[in-house]
Design an enzyme around this catalytic site. Structure first.
Site, PDB file in Angstrom:
ATOM      1  N   HIS A  54      35.273  17.300  41.045  1.00  0.00           N
ATOM      2  CA  HIS A  54      34.328  16.965  42.122  1.00  0.00           C
ATOM      3  C   HIS A  54      32.918  17.488  41.803  1.00  0.00           C
ATOM      4  O   HIS A  54      32.183  17.932  42.683  1.00  0.00           O
ATOM      5  CB  HIS A  54      34.807  17.524  43.470  1.00  0.00           C
ATOM      6  CG  HIS A  54      36.123  16.995  43.909  1.00  0.00           C
ATOM      7  ND1 HIS A  54      36.257  15.785  44.549  1.00  0.00           N
ATOM      8  CD2 HIS A  54      37.384  17.501  43.780  1.00  0.00           C
ATOM      9  CE1 HIS A  54      37.540  15.567  44.808  1.00  0.00           C
ATOM     10  NE2 HIS A  54      38.234  16.589  44.338  1.00  0.00           N
ATOM     11  N   ASN A 127      40.429  13.327  50.306  1.00  0.00           N
ATOM     12  CA  ASN A 127      39.928  12.259  49.441  1.00  0.00           C
ATOM     13  C   ASN A 127      39.781  10.974  50.246  1.00  0.00           C
ATOM     14  O   ASN A 127      40.083  10.933  51.440  1.00  0.00           O
ATOM     15  CB  ASN A 127      40.891  12.018  48.268  1.00  0.00           C
ATOM     16  CG  ASN A 127      40.803  13.100  47.197  1.00  0.00           C
ATOM     17  OD1 ASN A 127      39.736  13.615  46.902  1.00  0.00           O
ATOM     18  ND2 ASN A 127      41.947  13.443  46.617  1.00  0.00           N
ATOM     19  N   TYR A 337      41.206  26.727  45.762  1.00  0.00           N
ATOM     20  CA  TYR A 337      39.845  26.382  46.153  1.00  0.00           C
ATOM     21  C   TYR A 337      38.997  27.618  46.439  1.00  0.00           C
ATOM     22  O   TYR A 337      37.833  27.684  46.027  1.00  0.00           O
ATOM     23  CB  TYR A 337      39.866  25.437  47.357  1.00  0.00           C
ATOM     24  CG  TYR A 337      40.008  23.989  46.954  1.00  0.00           C
ATOM     25  CD1 TYR A 337      41.130  23.570  46.232  1.00  0.00           C
ATOM     26  CD2 TYR A 337      39.049  23.047  47.272  1.00  0.00           C
ATOM     27  CE1 TYR A 337      41.274  22.245  45.853  1.00  0.00           C
ATOM     28  CE2 TYR A 337      39.185  21.722  46.894  1.00  0.00           C
ATOM     29  CZ  TYR A 337      40.294  21.327  46.185  1.00  0.00           C
ATOM     30  OH  TYR A 337      40.429  20.021  45.793  1.00  0.00           O
TER      31      TYR A 337
END
Length: 499
Positions: A54, A127, A337
């Protein structure tokens, strides 16, 4: 209007911004010109590590407004009453490319959302597809390696991509999504978004349900064909960024309707598919969409780096009334993350203005790189203590969660009952896509698989064709014919019961 003085980073006014102090007009430069040091040293450090995935993205701020009552499912304050408004930040992105890649590459699109609620920042990080390629986070580094550059050629490798996919049939559902025209959306304003994973909601009675989040595009779905996407790469590699920015500047604010699907714990135990498998969807006929609210993006960032590049999203950031599920990919992302943001931005990344909770933040964290909030001043830095008034609020206690099993082991993610990789991809091909979409999908796959090379080319193609045939015979036939494959040789390898 008075002019502002030019100063160094430490606030020292100076004059010579363009010329370095030297010995005569043509002599060597002097080391004592500290402004030269500051400019060059800062310039050398302007690029923070880009996101591993990303990396290239666009974003904007806006408002989320509640339009539907879901308080029977959740006590989350963001949903507490009709008409309630919450400030939001959305970031859209491609997945596999570097920061300089083109916006119209065939790829899933990241759909990351930050809701600045009074109970803390809630990040819903998904997404533009309701599913994903893999179902266990341990596989993620290997998968992404196939999407990045080959260690020998330093180029993208169709061979690596299809070799991995052909060896991981769980990827088939997402492969069909990405190889369809959904893999090349017309910018970021004309696509749906999904939380993708199964989450949970908890109400005031501590009753839990399982939920899927959907962001339904209000602008209408619009995609590029493969040829149009390739053409746009040569015209404007930043098409999606420019389209989003300019539409907001013009007052054409993009909007998405948030909806949820709800499944009870009892329904989850008897559902024909594992409801926590991110390679599967929930039928909207069986679990209809329930409207929650409208998200509108109406404010561009004033500085891209400060407010978009430094924006940090993590599925670990949930608020009271929203919880996790046993989704194996989600469980891995809870760690992955937040760790990625600490790597990129430092341990204190949540003090960066765009990431900072606009309401109260009270804890005993201290020190670390770039601590900019006063570091707790003279207050004690440990708990329990006899001095501080920062205490846990027991009203935020989460209910105990019963476990379905008491055996810990390394379970096969595709074991019995978890190995149907073909029913839903077949439904997607036959019932979701129209005739033109089916034809485009076949042509896109043929074009992509044509790039497979090397001594294993035939083996990889035949293995992947077997997956396509299992999903739908027409899909397999169309791709095989497009690749010029001898169908009789492929059919001999197919289990007769699957055809």
């Amino acid at each position: 209007m008075s002019e502002k003085k030019l100063t160094s980073a430490s606030g020292i006014p100076y004059v010579d911004h363009e010329d370095t102090k030297g010995v005569g007009p043509r002599g060597p430069l002097l080391l004592e010109d500290f402004i030269l040091h500051e400019k060059l040293a800062h310039f050398n450090r302007e690029r923070i590590p880009e996101r591993i995935v990303h990396a290239k993205g666009s974003g904007a701020f806006g408002t989320f407004t509640v339009t539907g009552d879901i308080t029977r499912y959740t006590k989350a304050k963001i949903f507490s009453e009709i008409g309630k408004k919450t400030r939001i930040l959305f970031r859209f992105s491609t997945v596999a490319g570097e920061r300089g890649s083109a916006d119209t590459e065939r790829d899933p699109r990241g759909f990351a959302m930050k809701y600045y609620t009074e109970d803390g920042n809630w990040d819903l990080v998904g997404n533009n597809t309701p599913i994903f390629f893999i179902k266990d986070a341990k596989k993620f580094p290997d998968f992404i390696h196939t999407q990045k550059r080959d260690p020998y050629t330093n180029c993208k490798s169709a061979t690596a991509v299809w070799d991995f996919w052909s060896l991981c049939p769980e990827s088939l559902h997402q492969v069909l999504f990405v190889m369809s025209d959904r893999g090349t959306p017309y910018g970021y304003r004309h696509m749906h978004g999904y939380g993708s994973h199964t989450f949970s909601m908890i109400n005031k009675e501590n009753k839990r349900v399982w939920v899927k989040f959907h962001m339904r595009c209000e602008q209408g779905i619009k995609n590029f064909t493969s040829d149009q996407a390739a053409e746009m790469k040569s015209i404007d590699a930043d098409f999606a960024q420019r389209d989003l920015l300019e539409s907001i500047d013009k007052g054409a604010f993009p909007r998405w309707k948030m909806c949820i699907q709800v499944m009870t714990e009892a329904q989850a135990k008897t559902h024909k598919f594992n409801p926590f498998d991110v390679t599967k969807t929930w039928s909207q006929q069986e679990f209809p969409l329930i409207e929650v609210g409208i998200a509108e993006l109406n404010e561009n960032a004033q500085n891209y780096f400060a407010e978009i590049e430094q924006a940090a999203f993590a599925p670990a950031h949930i608020v009271d009334g929203i919880g996790f599920s046993p989704d194996k990919m989600l469980q891995g992302r809870i760690l992955g993350y937040t760790d990625a943001q600490r790597y990129r931005l430092g341990a204190n990344y949540e003090q960066i203005p765009v990431n900072r909770c606009p309401f109260a933040v009270n804890n005993y964290q201290r020190d670390g790189y770039m601590r900019v909030d006063g570091n707790g001043g003279k207050e004690v830095n440990y708990y329990p203590n006899s001095f501080s008034d920062v205490r846990p609020d027991m009203s935020y206690s989460r209910p105990a969660e019963p476990l379905e099993d008491n055996v810990a082991d390394w379970f096969d993610r595709n074991g019995p009952g978890e190995d149907d990789h073909y029913t839903q991809p077949g439904i997607f091909f036959r019932e979701v896509l129209d005739e033109a979409g089916r034809q485009n999908l076949i042509e896109n796959i043929v074009g992509a698989m044509t790039g497979i090379s090397g001594p294993k080319r035939e083996e990889i193609i035949n293995r992947q064709l077997c997956h396509f045939f299992r999903a739908d015979t027409g899909l397999g036939m169309g791709i095989a014919q497009g690749l010029g494959v001898d169908l009789s040789r492929v059919m001999d390898k197919m289990p007769r019961t699957e055809i």
